[in-house]
Design a protein around this motif. Structure first.
Motif, short mmCIF file in Angstrom:
data_model
loop_
_atom_site.label_atom_id
_atom_site.label_comp_id
_atom_site.label_asym_id
_atom_site.label_seq_id
_atom_site.Cartn_x
_atom_site.Cartn_y
_atom_site.Cartn_z
N PHE A 102 0.83 -1.21 0.00
CA PHE A 102 0.00 0.00 0.00
C PHE A 102 0.87 1.27 0.00
CE2 PHE A 102 -1.97 3.27 2.77
CZ PHE A 102 -3.00 3.67 1.92
N ARG A 103 1.89 1.26 0.83
CA ARG A 103 2.77 2.43 0.91
C ARG A 103 3.59 2.64 -0.36
NH1 ARG A 103 1.42 4.19 5.53
NH2 ARG A 103 1.53 3.14 7.50
N ALA A 104 3.76 1.60 -1.15
CA ALA A 104 4.52 1.72 -2.40
C ALA A 104 3.68 2.27 -3.56
CB ALA A 104 5.09 0.36 -2.79
N LEU A 105 2.38 2.37 -3.36
CA LEU A 105 1.50 2.87 -4.43
C LEU A 105 1.73 4.35 -4.70
CD1 LEU A 105 -1.88 1.19 -3.41
CD2 LEU A 105 -0.29 0.45 -5.21
N GLU A 106 1.40 4.75 -5.90
CA GLU A 106 1.49 6.15 -6.30
C GLU A 106 0.17 6.87 -5.99
OE1 GLU A 106 2.82 6.95 -10.31
OE2 GLU A 106 3.79 4.99 -10.38
#
Length: 174
Positions: A102-106
């Motif tokens: 989730f934190r890696a999403l743009e």
């Protein structure tokens, strides 16, 4: 690795703290049960009695069989408790990986998921405040969810996902 669904991801995004807390409470209970004096004493007592029984009469044989069966039951219970602990640990690992992905999403996809599922804002409110059309909003939200699941199911380690968020995005553009 645990198979996940969109509904599971939504649940994890909205209930991470409770899920982790509940899992840890349950693990504590299981460890206490495994390490309970009563459980350990019973198993040790059966082992001692089994070793002390002379195998001369049919009565001794019957008693020995009963004690062996009881010991086996206690060992199976301990294994079941350990299996449940492993299952809880796997669940926690799955929750953690979902959050890494989730934190890696743009943005704006990540922001939409966060507003709807983490902050529990109404879908319509988030869509209206996004400033984009319904179609664009839904497309972006849906793509973010698909990307999260794709990352989760990838062979990348959590560290690679965290460190590679920038190069993952860059690779899409090339």
């Amino acid at each position: 690795m645990k198979e996940i669904t969109v509904s599971y991801v939504k649940h994890v995004l909205g209930h991470k703290k409770e899920m982790i807390s509940d899992g840890r409470k349950r693990m504590k209970e299981l460890y206490e049960e495994i390490n309970s004096t009563d459980f350990s004493i019973r198993e040790a007592a059966y082992t001692k009695v089994l070793n002390d029984i002379p195998q001369t009469s049919s009565h001794s044989k019957d008693l020995s069989d009963i004690l062996l069966k009881q010991k086996k039951i206690y060992q199976e219970q301990a294994q079941d408790l350990q299996s449940e602990i492993i299952s809880i640990l796997e669940e926690e690992e799955s929750i953690h990986r979902i959050w890494v992905c989730f934190r890696a999403l743009e943005d704006p996809g990540r922001k939409y998921l966060e507003e709807i599922y983490v902050f529990n804002n109404l879908y319509r409110y988030v869509e209206q405040t996004s400033g984009v059309s319904h179609r664009k909003f839904e497309e972006t939200r849906s793509q973010a969810m698909k990307e999260l699941i794709r990352l989760y199911q990838s062979d990348l380690s959590n560290k690679e996902i965290i460190l590679g968020a920038g190069w993952l995005k860059k690779g899409k553009e090339d």
